[in-house]
Design a protein around this motif. Structure first.
Motif, short mmCIF file in Angstrom:
data_model
loop_
_atom_site.label_atom_id
_atom_site.label_comp_id
_atom_site.label_asym_id
_atom_site.label_seq_id
_atom_site.Cartn_x
_atom_site.Cartn_y
_atom_site.Cartn_z
N VAL A 137 1.03 -1.28 -0.24
CA VAL A 137 0.13 0.21 0.15
C VAL A 137 0.76 1.22 -0.11
N ARG A 138 1.03 1.87 -1.19
CA ARG A 138 1.79 3.06 -1.27
C ARG A 138 1.68 4.28 -0.17
N CYS A 139 0.58 4.35 0.42
CA CYS A 139 0.09 5.50 1.25
C CYS A 139 0.02 4.91 2.65
N ALA A 140 0.56 3.73 2.81
CA ALA A 140 0.74 3.08 4.14
C ALA A 140 1.41 4.17 4.98
N ARG A 183 -18.62 0.03 6.26
CA ARG A 183 -17.68 0.85 5.57
C ARG A 183 -16.75 -0.33 4.69
N MET A 184 -16.47 -1.09 5.56
CA MET A 184 -15.37 -1.89 4.90
C MET A 184 -16.12 -2.71 3.93
N PHE A 185 -17.12 -3.34 4.04
CA PHE A 185 -17.78 -4.08 3.08
C PHE A 185 -18.39 -3.18 1.75
N GLU A 186 -18.59 -1.78 2.19
CA GLU A 186 -18.91 -1.02 1.11
C GLU A 186 -17.61 -0.83 0.17
N ALA A 187 -16.57 -0.81 0.62
CA ALA A 187 -15.27 -0.57 -0.20
C ALA A 187 -14.85 -2.05 -1.07
N LEU A 188 -15.44 -3.03 -0.30
CA LEU A 188 -15.07 -4.49 -1.21
C LEU A 188 -16.15 -4.45 -2.23
N PHE A 189 -17.56 -4.14 -1.87
CA PHE A 189 -18.54 -3.94 -3.00
C PHE A 189 -18.21 -3.15 -4.13
N ASN A 204 -5.80 -2.77 -0.56
CA ASN A 204 -5.68 -1.24 -0.86
C ASN A 204 -7.05 -0.36 -0.68
N VAL A 205 -7.93 -1.07 -1.28
CA VAL A 205 -9.45 -0.11 -1.17
C VAL A 205 -9.98 -0.21 0.17
N HIS A 237 -7.76 0.18 2.91
CA HIS A 237 -6.94 1.17 3.47
C HIS A 237 -7.40 2.69 2.97
N ASP A 238 -7.76 2.82 1.62
CA ASP A 238 -8.45 3.93 1.43
C ASP A 238 -9.51 4.39 1.94
N ALA A 239 -10.45 3.42 2.15
CA ALA A 239 -11.72 3.92 2.69
C ALA A 239 -11.65 4.30 4.24
N PHE A 240 -10.60 3.93 4.95
CA PHE A 240 -10.48 4.40 6.34
C PHE A 240 -9.40 5.23 6.80
N LEU A 241 -8.10 5.08 5.88
CA LEU A 241 -6.88 5.67 6.28
C LEU A 241 -6.14 6.89 5.43
N ASN A 242 -7.06 7.17 4.34
CA ASN A 242 -6.77 8.15 3.57
C ASN A 242 -7.42 9.69 3.92
#
Ligand code: ASP
Ligand code: MG
Length: 401
Positions: A186-189, A357-363, A393-394, A396-401
């Motif tokens: 994950v580049r933006c970790a 929110r996690m499941f939405e990112a996966l969906f 990655n998705v 991580h984007d949903a929670f940590l960006n």
């Protein structure tokens, strides 16, 4: 003046330059007015090399002799580091595990520390010496050398910090702290300033290999503050402690574990005791079952589906097949091409909507969830292995960006 325990892993003492670098770090700690106990691992790949050497002689070595062999790796490191400390003008003394007072149980190659007798370490500290201790080793009631299991030097360091009530236990390694995800993936970790013991334990068991699990358990039990930091850059690392200010962070990390497989036992009769029989077989073989899913009964049958470590899947299948007449089931299937992706964060205890929110990112990424499991501070999903990197990655984007 503080007492600081500093542990340096194998990569931090891999060669002459690295050892001199460690000596300078320790000397600076002393120059700042602190007492220091230093714990070191074997240099670089020494432990692996020693195991290979034993393998050249026999595939079935005595465990006692393995410990005799493996403990030598750390003994090289303590002597060299103590020499390096005198080169940089810092008085020091090296101690093996038994000289430092580590008493363990009998279990060769995976011994547990029973008691740490700190007398020698304390008397050397009172002589103003830096004490350099061999990690990963102790002595049992037969006066035989034992080792604590792979990665055991972290535990040695935490045990010393606990017994001496040290102000801080620093774990020096080749990464500069604990990250929100694997930075290679994950580049933006980003690096965490703080993480709680419980969060660290969840992340460690999910494969974030920065700290040995047992050392974190021990640190939690004795409230030893840990700092994970790099020996190669002089920047603050990640503090691991009981409670962290939540930093406004709901989620501390996203982890991926590819070493899992799913076993499905189809058409198990829907009667009391079916799951008991399956899982007691797994327990007998010491196979760790993680996520369990049992379908509701239909036509007198149900499906029992669960995950096991990839390394145990063949053993699990074998014991189930051997005993299939005991639960009178249909097909028993294994799928090895799955991965577990998890989010960890104490913040989710007091916030709703985290799972959604996690499941939405996966969906949105069109990734199908096969199984779900949750604990107070963790949510895991089981997905196809080919989707795992994208999922991390998705999420991580949903929670940590
Ligand atoms: N040298 C041992 C190992 O490689 C112990 C340690 O590094 O903590 O497992
Ligand atoms: Mg090592």
């Amino acid at each position: 003046m503080a007492l600081i325990v500093q542990k340096f892993g194998g990569s931090s003492v891999a060669d002459r330059d690295r050892i001199m670098n460690v000596a300078r770090i320790v000397a600076n700690t002393r120059a700042a007015g602190n007492d220091a106990v230093v714990v070191v691992s074997a240099q670089g790949d020494t432990t692996d090399d020693l195991i290979a050497k034993a393998g050249e002689i026999t595939h079935n070595p005595s465990q006692r002799e393995m410990d005799m062999l493996l403990s030598t790796g750390e003994q090289i490191s303590i002597a060299l580091l103590s020499m390096a400390l005198s080169v940089v003008g810092c008085p020091s003394i090296s101690l093996t595990g038994w000289q430092a007072g580590f008493h363990t149980n009998r279990a060769y190659t995976r011994a547990r520390i029973k008691h740490l007798d700190t007398e020698r370490i304390e008397s050397e500290l009172s002589r103003n010496r830096v004490v350099v201790v061999a990690g990963f080793q102790g002595i049992n009631r037969y006066d035989d050398i034992t080792t604590l299991g792979r990665g055991g030097s972290d535990t040695s360091a935490v045990a010393i910090a606990a017994a001496l009530h040290a102000d801080l236990c620093q774990i020096y390694t080749d990464v500069d702290g604990v990250y929100t995800a694997d930075p290679r993936l994950v580049r933006c970790a980003r690096k965490l300033n703080e993480i709680s013991f419980d969060e660290m334990l969840e992340l460690a068991s999910l494969g974030a290999q920065v700290l040995n699990n047992r050392s974190v358990e021990l640190a939690k039990k004795y409230s030893v503050n840990l700092e994970v930091r790099s020996s190669l850059t002089n920047v603050p690392g990640t503090i691991v402690k009981e409670v962290t200010d939540v930093e406004g962070m709901l989620i501390k990390g996203v982890a991926k574990d590819k070493d899992v497989a799913v076993i499905s036992i189809l058409e198990v009769p829907d009667v009391p005791g079916a799951s008991f029989k399956v899982f007691s077989l797994m327990a007998q073989r010491r196979i760790n079952v993680d996520i369990i899913l049992q379908s509701s009964g239909k036509d007198g049958c149900k499906d029992v589906i669960f995950t096991v470590p990839l390394a145990d899947v063949d053993a699990a299948l074998a014991v189930l097949e051997e005993n299939r007449s005991r639960f009178g089931c249909g097909e028993i299937l294994a799928d090895r091409s799955v991965a577990k992706v998890s989010i960890v964060g104490a913040g989710m205890q007091s916030h709703s909507g985290v799972a959604a929110r996690m499941f939405e990112a996966l969906f949105e990424a069109n990734i199908n969830i096969r199984m779900i499991s949750t604990s107070e501070i963790k949510i895991s999903v089981l997905i196809a292995e080919e989707d795992a990197d994208r999922a991390v990655n998705v999420i991580h984007d949903a929670f940590l960006n």
